[in-house]
Design a protein around this motif. Structure first.
Motif, PDB file in Angstrom:
ATOM      1  N   SER A 150       0.818  -1.218   0.000  1.00  0.00           N
ATOM      2  CA  SER A 150       0.000   0.000   0.000  1.00  0.00           C
ATOM      3  C   SER A 150       0.851   1.266   0.000  1.00  0.00           C
ATOM      4  O   SER A 150       0.347   2.356  -0.236  1.00  0.00           O
ATOM      5  CB  SER A 150      -0.931   0.010   1.215  1.00  0.00           C
ATOM      6  N   ARG A 151       2.158   1.117   0.247  1.00  0.00           N
ATOM      7  CA  ARG A 151       3.032   2.295   0.208  1.00  0.00           C
ATOM      8  C   ARG A 151       3.246   2.744  -1.229  1.00  0.00           C
ATOM      9  O   ARG A 151       3.480   3.907  -1.492  1.00  0.00           O
ATOM     10  CB  ARG A 151       4.402   1.964   0.824  1.00  0.00           C
ATOM     11  N   THR A 152       3.182   1.795  -2.183  1.00  0.00           N
ATOM     12  CA  THR A 152       3.455   2.156  -3.575  1.00  0.00           C
ATOM     13  C   THR A 152       2.249   2.026  -4.493  1.00  0.00           C
ATOM     14  O   THR A 152       2.125   2.806  -5.435  1.00  0.00           O
ATOM     15  CB  THR A 152       4.612   1.281  -4.134  1.00  0.00           C
ATOM     16  N   ALA A 153       1.374   1.051  -4.224  1.00  0.00           N
ATOM     17  CA  ALA A 153       0.216   0.862  -5.115  1.00  0.00           C
ATOM     18  C   ALA A 153      -0.867   1.874  -4.763  1.00  0.00           C
ATOM     19  O   ALA A 153      -1.157   2.095  -3.589  1.00  0.00           O
ATOM     20  CB  ALA A 153      -0.313  -0.550  -4.975  1.00  0.00           C
ATOM     21  N   GLN A 154      -1.453   2.487  -5.819  1.00  0.00           N
ATOM     22  CA  GLN A 154      -2.512   3.491  -5.551  1.00  0.00           C
ATOM     23  C   GLN A 154      -3.840   2.809  -5.237  1.00  0.00           C
ATOM     24  O   GLN A 154      -4.624   3.296  -4.447  1.00  0.00           O
ATOM     25  CB  GLN A 154      -2.669   4.396  -6.770  1.00  0.00           C
ATOM     26  N   VAL A 155      -4.069   1.699  -5.927  1.00  0.00           N
ATOM     27  CA  VAL A 155      -5.304   0.940  -5.723  1.00  0.00           C
ATOM     28  C   VAL A 155      -4.930  -0.493  -5.378  1.00  0.00           C
ATOM     29  O   VAL A 155      -4.002  -1.049  -5.969  1.00  0.00           O
ATOM     30  CB  VAL A 155      -6.172   0.961  -7.011  1.00  0.00           C
ATOM     31  N   ILE A 156      -5.618  -1.055  -4.393  1.00  0.00           N
ATOM     32  CA  ILE A 156      -5.357  -2.462  -4.035  1.00  0.00           C
ATOM     33  C   ILE A 156      -6.628  -3.267  -4.282  1.00  0.00           C
ATOM     34  O   ILE A 156      -7.712  -2.890  -3.813  1.00  0.00           O
ATOM     35  CB  ILE A 156      -4.987  -2.598  -2.527  1.00  0.00           C
ATOM     36  N   LEU A 157      -6.490  -4.359  -5.004  1.00  0.00           N
ATOM     37  CA  LEU A 157      -7.602  -5.284  -5.191  1.00  0.00           C
ATOM     38  C   LEU A 157      -7.355  -6.490  -4.296  1.00  0.00           C
ATOM     39  O   LEU A 157      -6.328  -7.166  -4.426  1.00  0.00           O
ATOM     40  CB  LEU A 157      -7.701  -5.725  -6.656  1.00  0.00           C
ATOM     41  N   VAL A 158      -8.270  -6.716  -3.367  1.00  0.00           N
ATOM     42  CA  VAL A 158      -8.159  -7.884  -2.480  1.00  0.00           C
ATOM     43  C   VAL A 158      -9.141  -8.920  -3.024  1.00  0.00           C
ATOM     44  O   VAL A 158     -10.350  -8.680  -3.061  1.00  0.00           O
ATOM     45  CB  VAL A 158      -8.526  -7.529  -1.023  1.00  0.00           C
ATOM     46  N   ILE A 159      -8.618 -10.061  -3.454  1.00  0.00           N
ATOM     47  CA  ILE A 159      -9.499 -11.081  -4.018  1.00  0.00           C
ATOM     48  C   ILE A 159      -9.934 -12.015  -2.883  1.00  0.00           C
ATOM     49  O   ILE A 159      -9.091 -12.614  -2.191  1.00  0.00           O
ATOM     50  CB  ILE A 159      -8.795 -11.870  -5.139  1.00  0.00           C
ATOM     51  N   GLY A 160     -11.226 -12.087  -2.690  1.00  0.00           N
ATOM     52  CA  GLY A 160     -11.744 -12.923  -1.602  1.00  0.00           C
ATOM     53  C   GLY A 160     -13.252 -12.772  -1.527  1.00  0.00           C
ATOM     54  O   GLY A 160     -13.821 -11.826  -2.081  1.00  0.00           O
ATOM     55  N   SER A 161     -13.895 -13.693  -0.842  1.00  0.00           N
ATOM     56  CA  SER A 161     -15.355 -13.644  -0.736  1.00  0.00           C
ATOM     57  C   SER A 161     -15.780 -12.695   0.379  1.00  0.00           C
ATOM     58  O   SER A 161     -15.026 -12.459   1.330  1.00  0.00           O
ATOM     59  CB  SER A 161     -15.910 -15.041  -0.471  1.00  0.00           C
ATOM     60  N   GLY A 185      -3.308   3.846   3.505  1.00  0.00           N
ATOM     61  CA  GLY A 185      -3.403   4.963   2.560  1.00  0.00           C
ATOM     62  C   GLY A 185      -3.819   4.603   1.149  1.00  0.00           C
ATOM     63  O   GLY A 185      -3.915   5.483   0.292  1.00  0.00           O
ATOM     64  N   ALA A 186      -4.055   3.333   0.861  1.00  0.00           N
ATOM     65  CA  ALA A 186      -4.453   2.953  -0.507  1.00  0.00           C
ATOM     66  C   ALA A 186      -5.971   2.916  -0.624  1.00  0.00           C
ATOM     67  O   ALA A 186      -6.679   2.814   0.381  1.00  0.00           O
ATOM     68  CB  ALA A 186      -3.871   1.584  -0.851  1.00  0.00           C
ATOM     69  N   GLN A 187      -6.442   3.006  -1.852  1.00  0.00           N
ATOM     70  CA  GLN A 187      -7.857   2.792  -2.124  1.00  0.00           C
ATOM     71  C   GLN A 187      -7.997   1.281  -2.307  1.00  0.00           C
ATOM     72  O   GLN A 187      -7.338   0.709  -3.179  1.00  0.00           O
ATOM     73  CB  GLN A 187      -8.204   3.529  -3.428  1.00  0.00           C
ATOM     74  N   ALA A 188      -8.786   0.622  -1.479  1.00  0.00           N
ATOM     75  CA  ALA A 188      -8.820  -0.851  -1.558  1.00  0.00           C
ATOM     76  C   ALA A 188     -10.224  -1.370  -1.794  1.00  0.00           C
ATOM     77  O   ALA A 188     -11.202  -0.790  -1.301  1.00  0.00           O
ATOM     78  CB  ALA A 188      -8.260  -1.437  -0.264  1.00  0.00           C
ATOM     79  N   TYR A 189     -10.315  -2.456  -2.560  1.00  0.00           N
ATOM     80  CA  TYR A 189     -11.617  -3.046  -2.891  1.00  0.00           C
ATOM     81  C   TYR A 189     -11.549  -4.557  -2.708  1.00  0.00           C
ATOM     82  O   TYR A 189     -10.565  -5.194  -3.113  1.00  0.00           O
ATOM     83  CB  TYR A 189     -11.996  -2.740  -4.339  1.00  0.00           C
ATOM     84  N   LEU A 190     -12.617  -5.110  -2.137  1.00  0.00           N
ATOM     85  CA  LEU A 190     -12.731  -6.574  -2.027  1.00  0.00           C
ATOM     86  C   LEU A 190     -13.498  -7.069  -3.240  1.00  0.00           C
ATOM     87  O   LEU A 190     -14.612  -6.601  -3.514  1.00  0.00           O
ATOM     88  CB  LEU A 190     -13.492  -6.939  -0.741  1.00  0.00           C
ATOM     89  N   ILE A 191     -12.900  -7.995  -3.972  1.00  0.00           N
ATOM     90  CA  ILE A 191     -13.588  -8.524  -5.165  1.00  0.00           C
ATOM     91  C   ILE A 191     -13.581 -10.042  -5.113  1.00  0.00           C
ATOM     92  O   ILE A 191     -12.575 -10.666  -4.771  1.00  0.00           O
ATOM     93  CB  ILE A 191     -12.923  -8.034  -6.476  1.00  0.00           C
ATOM     94  N   ASN A 192     -14.720 -10.627  -5.477  1.00  0.00           N
ATOM     95  CA  ASN A 192     -14.805 -12.086  -5.509  1.00  0.00           C
ATOM     96  C   ASN A 192     -14.054 -12.612  -6.732  1.00  0.00           C
ATOM     97  O   ASN A 192     -13.425 -13.667  -6.683  1.00  0.00           O
ATOM     98  CB  ASN A 192     -16.284 -12.476  -5.571  1.00  0.00           C
TER      99      ASN A 192
END
Ligand code: SF4
Length: 321
Positions: free
Chosen positions: A210-221, A238-245
């Motif tokens: 998250s120190r370098t990536a602007q957006v984080i995609l977390v893959i999980g249910s 500090g990152a914009q993060a989203y949980l995606i299946n």
């Protein structure tokens, strides 16, 4: 700078999930169907769907398992009450509870025997918490936040100990434990907490990313506790993060003006979903993939003895010929 994907390592399957999935696959191979699993074997919709397609039935209660059939207990663990009911109904059982969850159950039993009040830090209704509470229902009080610590109604000199769910946020748990220690300096507990190695490693890895990536995609249910915690950790860092299946949940608007996307996966997420997300991002120009490893994981758990015994008694290929 070209658009890039930063891939967290470690990510995805932990040793407890690998073991649970191996158990179902081996049980299918050795015993065939009908085969039942109480609750989801691990909290991932794709894993469950795959087993459903192979004929495995997932049930929410033992009442849905026909007498004499075989049922597997999920990686999250069960209460002793469920175990007793399975015996009473003469069901054949295989226990896929992760050994690290079993360790927390044993700690609860030890504190119960010594007549402690146990503060379990965890999320209400999560299957792991329900199972652990079942070991000592009259001794355990569940707390999910520092505010709930303030609401505890115990004498200042109470004989108390704490335990934690294995898949919590390291930061939140630390805060709750600090609050507990302030109110009850005599409180006992594990050296740090019961959060498992896989949860810790995945949280540290996503925090680093998250120190370098602007957006984080977390893959999980959505019902995966450790995946949800990864989103929280990334956001806190500090990152914009989203949980995606899976790829279907990615909103291309998230990627506007984003040069680097971080990807991680919860402990119950199969690696093929990670590969699908990488391929999907390729169409938006994310061609460069860089793995960012924070620690090398090498943890394996043995199969449950009931399954080992059956496997040991099986004729080898040579004997069958
Ligand atoms: Fe076991 Fe940790 Fe994996 Fe849960 S996340 S199954 S406790 S290794």
């Amino acid at each position: 700078m070209s658009k890039q994907i930063l891939l967290a390592s470690p990510r995805g399957f932990c040793a407890g999930v690998v073991r649970a999935i191996d158990i179902v696959n081996l049980a299918l191979e050795v015993y065939g169907t009908p085969l039942y699993v109480l609750n989801e074997i691990v909290h991932n919709a794709h894993v469950v769907k795959d087993f459903r397609n192979k004929g495995v039935e997932f049930v929410r209660t033992l009442d849905d398992v026909p007498a004499g059939c075989r049922v597997i207990f999920s990686a999250h663990g069960i209460s002793p009450e469920i175990r007793k009911r399975a015996v009473a109904r003469e069901l054949k059982t295989i226990d896929a509870t992760c050994p690290l969850v079993t360790k927390v159950h044993l700690e609860a039993l030890r504190y119960k025997r010594q007549n402690y009040t146990i503060i379990l830090i965890g999320h209400e209704h999560h299957e792991e918490v329900v199972g652990t509470m079942g070991e000592a229902p009259d001794h355990i009080k569940l707390v999910g936040s520092s505010e709930e610590v303030d609401q505890l109604d115990l004498p200042a000199n109470a004989r108390i100990a704490y335990l934690t769910q294995t898949t919590l946020s390291l930061d939140d748990t630390r805060e709750i434990i600090e609050r507990l220690r302030l109110r009850y300096p005599q409180i006992e507990g594990p050296n740090v907490n019961d959060i498992c190695y896989a949860t810790q490693n995945r949280q540290n890895a996503v925090q680093h990313l998250s120190r370098t990536a602007q957006v984080i995609l977390v893959i999980g249910s959505a019902n995966s506790s450790n995946s949800n915690r990864l989103v929280e950790v990334a956001e806190k860092a500090g990152a914009q993060a989203y949980l995606i299946n899976d790829t279907h949940r990615i909103n291309p608007a998230w990627l506007e003006n984003v040069e680097s996307v971080g990807i991680t996966a919860g402990a119950s997420t199969p690696e093929f979903l990670v590969n699908e997300v990488i391929q999907y991002l390729g169409q938006f120009g994310y061609k460069e993939v860089q793995e960012v490893q924070t620690v090398d994981e090498d943890v394996h758990f043995a199969l449950p003895p009931e399954l080992e015994k059956t496997l040991a008694g099986r004729p080898t290929e040579q004997m069958r010929d």
